[in-house]
Design a protein around this motif. Structure first.
Motif, PDB file in Angstrom:
ATOM      1  N   ASP A  10       5.458   3.027  -8.372  1.00  0.00           N
ATOM      2  CA  ASP A  10       3.524   2.745  -9.231  1.00  0.00           C
ATOM      3  C   ASP A  10       2.974   1.559  -8.884  1.00  0.00           C
ATOM      4  OD1 ASP A  10       4.196   4.596 -10.951  1.00  0.00           O
ATOM      5  OD2 ASP A  10       4.197   4.084 -12.772  1.00  0.00           O
ATOM      6  N   ARG A  13       2.478   2.359  -5.137  1.00  0.00           N
ATOM      7  CA  ARG A  13       1.237   3.430  -4.913  1.00  0.00           C
ATOM      8  C   ARG A  13       0.501   2.564  -5.063  1.00  0.00           C
ATOM      9  NH1 ARG A  13       4.763   6.255  -8.448  1.00  0.00           N
ATOM     10  NH2 ARG A  13       5.803   7.352  -6.959  1.00  0.00           N
ATOM     11  N   ARG A  14       0.275   1.559  -5.777  1.00  0.00           N
ATOM     12  CA  ARG A  14      -1.762   1.064  -6.405  1.00  0.00           C
ATOM     13  C   ARG A  14      -1.920  -0.357  -4.555  1.00  0.00           C
ATOM     14  NH1 ARG A  14      -3.365  -3.362  -7.724  1.00  0.00           N
ATOM     15  NH2 ARG A  14      -1.544  -4.665  -7.810  1.00  0.00           N
ATOM     16  N   ARG A  17      -2.715   2.322  -2.391  1.00  0.00           N
ATOM     17  CA  ARG A  17      -3.848   2.987  -2.251  1.00  0.00           C
ATOM     18  C   ARG A  17      -5.560   1.481  -1.787  1.00  0.00           C
ATOM     19  NH1 ARG A  17      -1.619   5.599  -6.992  1.00  0.00           N
ATOM     20  NH2 ARG A  17      -2.461   3.630  -7.916  1.00  0.00           N
ATOM     21  N   PHE A 103       1.342   8.415   1.302  1.00  0.00           N
ATOM     22  CA  PHE A 103       1.175   8.993   0.026  1.00  0.00           C
ATOM     23  C   PHE A 103       1.775   9.998  -0.356  1.00  0.00           C
ATOM     24  CE2 PHE A 103      -2.916   6.400   0.049  1.00  0.00           C
ATOM     25  CZ  PHE A 103      -2.335   5.870  -0.669  1.00  0.00           C
ATOM     26  N   VAL A 106       5.127   8.287  -0.142  1.00  0.00           N
ATOM     27  CA  VAL A 106       5.798   7.745  -1.639  1.00  0.00           C
ATOM     28  C   VAL A 106       5.796   8.515  -3.065  1.00  0.00           C
ATOM     29  CG1 VAL A 106       4.282   5.551  -2.796  1.00  0.00           C
ATOM     30  CG2 VAL A 106       4.764   5.961  -0.089  1.00  0.00           C
ATOM     31  N   GLU A 107       5.283   9.799  -2.607  1.00  0.00           N
ATOM     32  CA  GLU A 107       5.087  10.551  -4.425  1.00  0.00           C
ATOM     33  C   GLU A 107       6.067  11.278  -4.359  1.00  0.00           C
ATOM     34  OE1 GLU A 107       3.189  10.856  -7.112  1.00  0.00           O
ATOM     35  OE2 GLU A 107       1.815   8.626  -5.648  1.00  0.00           O
TER      36      GLU A 107
END
Length: 176
Positions: A10, A13-14, A17, A103, A106-107
């Motif tokens: 998480d 990902r943050r 972003r 993304f 990573v997802e």
């Protein structure tokens, strides 16, 4: 470990972003020609930085868990060459495509994958190490993009963080 690995993913990902948002905030302030300005012969333009990031993102994140992070068809040196016909729109397509690879990969990473081994140029890394490496690499280049954009915009620059002299307004518990 699963809870910690989930939290870690998480956070990655943050961070990604945030890097993307900062780069976009900087580039949105530029004129079309600003993308192609290099401040000296040894420096890269924003267009070149984006092209390099996009090439790295494709290489590292396509088939992230199953193939080497340095793809055999990558031509890294060409990432530092820009044609006179290159446009801002093309640069922004590179940007979006590159982040799309990041993304999507990573997802797809699951908490159980974090300690698995992937390779970059044949060198083994845990998934955690490989992700940390890319978070740092992208922060480095997005920082260059922000620096160049701020330099080019000079007095017209709109800050992407807390403005100078306004820290007190953003401090918790402070009355303004």
């Amino acid at each position: 470990m699963s809870g910690m690995a989930e939290h870690y993913l998480d956070e990655v990902r943050r961070q990604f972003r945030g890097h993307k948002r900062l780069g976009e905030g900087a580039m949105a302030q530029l004129g079309d020609l600003d993308f192609f300005v290099a401040i000296d012969a040894e420096s890269n333009s924003i267009a070149i930085l984006v092209k390099h990031l996009a090439g790295n993102m494709r290489s590292r994140f396509v088939d992230f868990l199953t193939s080497d992070g340095e793809k055999p068809d990558r031509q890294r040196d060409r990432e530092f060459e820009i044609s006179a016909a290159t446009t801002r729109d093309e640069v922004m397509r590179w940007w979006e495509t590159g982040w799309g690879h990041v993304f999507a990969a990573v997802e797809s990473v699951k908490p159980d994958d974090v300690m698995k081994t992937v390779t970059i140029r044949g060198e083994p890394h845990t998934v955690l190490q490989a992700l940390n490496r890319q978070v740092a690499h992208y922060a480095y280049h997005v920082g260059q993009i922000v620096f160049l954009a701020k330099h080019l915009r000079a007095a017209e620059w709109k800050t992407l963080s807390i403005p100078r002299g306004k820290s007190e307004e953003f401090s918790p518990g402070k009355k303004t």
